[in-house]
Design an enzyme around this catalytic site. Structure first.
Site, short mmCIF file in Angstrom:
data_model
loop_
_atom_site.label_atom_id
_atom_site.label_comp_id
_atom_site.label_asym_id
_atom_site.label_seq_id
_atom_site.Cartn_x
_atom_site.Cartn_y
_atom_site.Cartn_z
N TYR A 157 0.81 -1.22 0.00
CA TYR A 157 0.00 0.00 0.00
C TYR A 157 0.85 1.27 0.00
O TYR A 157 0.34 2.34 0.27
CB TYR A 157 -0.93 0.01 1.22
CG TYR A 157 -2.17 -0.84 1.07
CD1 TYR A 157 -2.35 -1.68 -0.02
CD2 TYR A 157 -3.18 -0.80 2.03
CE1 TYR A 157 -3.48 -2.45 -0.15
CE2 TYR A 157 -4.32 -1.59 1.90
CZ TYR A 157 -4.46 -2.41 0.80
OH TYR A 157 -5.59 -3.18 0.68
N LYS A 165 3.88 -14.26 4.99
CA LYS A 165 4.03 -15.22 3.90
C LYS A 165 5.51 -15.24 3.53
O LYS A 165 5.90 -15.10 2.36
CB LYS A 165 3.13 -14.75 2.73
CG LYS A 165 2.97 -15.72 1.62
CD LYS A 165 1.92 -16.80 1.86
CE LYS A 165 1.95 -17.78 0.70
NZ LYS A 165 1.27 -19.03 0.94
N ASP A 172 -2.16 -17.38 4.60
CA ASP A 172 -3.21 -18.15 3.90
C ASP A 172 -3.76 -19.24 4.82
O ASP A 172 -4.97 -19.45 4.91
CB ASP A 172 -2.69 -18.72 2.57
CG ASP A 172 -1.33 -19.39 2.67
OD1 ASP A 172 -0.70 -19.33 3.74
OD2 ASP A 172 -0.90 -19.99 1.66
N ASP A 218 -5.73 -5.88 6.04
CA ASP A 218 -6.93 -5.40 5.39
C ASP A 218 -7.86 -6.57 5.05
O ASP A 218 -9.04 -6.60 5.41
CB ASP A 218 -6.52 -4.63 4.12
CG ASP A 218 -7.67 -3.90 3.47
OD1 ASP A 218 -8.75 -3.81 4.09
OD2 ASP A 218 -7.48 -3.41 2.34
N ASP A 262 -11.42 -8.13 7.17
CA ASP A 262 -12.74 -8.25 6.52
C ASP A 262 -13.25 -9.69 6.63
O ASP A 262 -14.45 -9.91 6.82
CB ASP A 262 -12.65 -7.87 5.03
CG ASP A 262 -12.95 -6.39 4.78
OD1 ASP A 262 -12.56 -5.56 5.61
OD2 ASP A 262 -13.59 -6.08 3.74
MG MG Z 1 -10.59 -2.81 3.86
#
Ligand code: MG
Ligand code: NAI
Length: 326
Positions: free
Chosen positions: A120, A167, A199, A223, A227
């Protein structure tokens, strides 16, 4: 002393849930001066810029900011705003409130998401008609700052240690640096860590969320995985967050502008109101923060509910019920 709070409703349901949270804050006996500021898709369509300089400056100088959500301009708004408060960590609790019909009622997690770099950090390039690239940035210093926060967080909140999701088996250099930096700070401080591949974490957390308490993760993983956890605890209407910097913070629900329900007055305000409780606590108003949490809990347990939680109440009904319980 009056504390200055910037309020940015933004787009879509941000315009509905942010005033709800302000209503709750105004019902408390806390000396806040609210200053509304603009950002989002609607600002870009009017002025060409999604984040006016005035808004950035206000966020960078006031005691705290309450942010709703924006739409397509999320990257142009939220990344600079996190930068305005120098936020190195995004705290995202995913917990099940009494009375909420959750997929995994036993879920009780806190994600500590790296908030400045990873994929990001904005280094994307279009090299040809066929090829685009992204530079992933990971520094030891940002990872160590996150780890130091995580150590304090587990000590203050009575946890044994934390998980580090990464990872590094594939991204050996970047996630390897992240993992090594985080683990070495925790080792120095005598805080236990356990590694988990991100994962595999996604599967484990669905099957048995009780294996995890505090999960420290790189930016994108935080992020996505938060969710995912929202899906376990009753949906995105339930996930608050706090972007913490050394001097100030920015508090926002995890969800976006929800164009599918925007304008209907049925958005669940819980995530934003709990974010406001996190803001109160961050500013040292622990008692008021607890009052807000208790009121939200009470309403979720036996008060009106928005449709995402199986009810038919409006945002305003739920907000009024929370204010009544304060
Ligand atoms: Mg988000
Ligand atoms: P979203 O979080 O806006 O919505 C996903 C789903 O969850 C939708 O079905 C929505 O109705 C539901 N939902 C979200 N919050 C809810 C609430 N409080 N009450 C009831 N239902 C709720 O994510 P989506 O649809 O992927 O993105 C929509 C827009 O939001 C996009 O333009 C995206 O860029 C933006 N976005 C902005 C963020 C921010 O400002 N921090 C974060 C995430 C997305």
């Amino acid at each position: 002393m009056t504390e200055e709070i910037t309020v940015i409703p933004g787009d879509g349901i941000g315009q509905e849930v942010t005033p709800a949270a302000v209503e709750v804050l105004e019902a408390l006996e806390v000396d806040f001066a609210f200053q509304e500021a603009e950002a989002g898709d609607y600002v870009r369509s009017e002025t060409g810029e999604a984040l006016p300089e005035d808004t950035y400056d206000l966020v960078a100088s006031t005691d705290a900011t309450l942010f709703g959500a924006v739409g397509e301009t999320a990257a142009d708004v939220i990344l600079p705003l996190r930068d305005a408060v120098d936020s190195f960590v995004n705290v995202r609790p995913a917990t099940v409130y009494p009375g909420v019909d959750a997929v995994r009622p036993e879920t009780d997690l806190v994600f500590l998401r790296e908030n400045t770099e990873g994929v990001y950090s904005g280094h994307e390039d279009r090299l040809s008609d066929d090829l685009s690239t992204l530079t992933r940035v990971v520094t030891s210093s940002a990872s160590e700052q996150l780890a130091a926060f995580a150590c304090e967080f587990v000590e203050d909140n009575g946890y044994d240690g934390f998980h580090v999701a990464h990872k590094a088996n594939v991204m050996r250099e970047t996630d390897g640096r992240f993992r090594d930096s985080v683990v070495s700070v925790a080792d120095e401080r005598g805080v236990e860590t356990e590694e988990v591949l991100m994962d595999a974490f996604a599967t484990h957390v669905c099957l048995d969320p009780t294996q995890f308490d505090v999960v420290v993760c790189p930016n994108l993983a935080g992020d996505v995985l938060s969710d995912l956890a929202a899906g376990l605890v009753g949906g995105l209407g339930m996930l608050p967050s706090a972007n913490i910097g050394p001097e100030r913070g920015l508090f926002e629900p995890v969800h976006g502008s929800a164009p599918d329900i925007a304008g209907e007055g049925i958005a669940n305000p819980a995530a934003t109101i709990i974010s406001a409780a996190m803001m109160l606590e961050h500013l040292g108003h622990d008692e008021e923060g607890k009052r807000v949490r208790d009121a939200v809990e009470g309403v979720l347990e036996d008060g009106p509910r928005t449709p995402d939680l199986g009810g038919d109440a409006s945002t305003a009904d739920v907000t009024d019920a929370i204010v009544d319980r304060l």
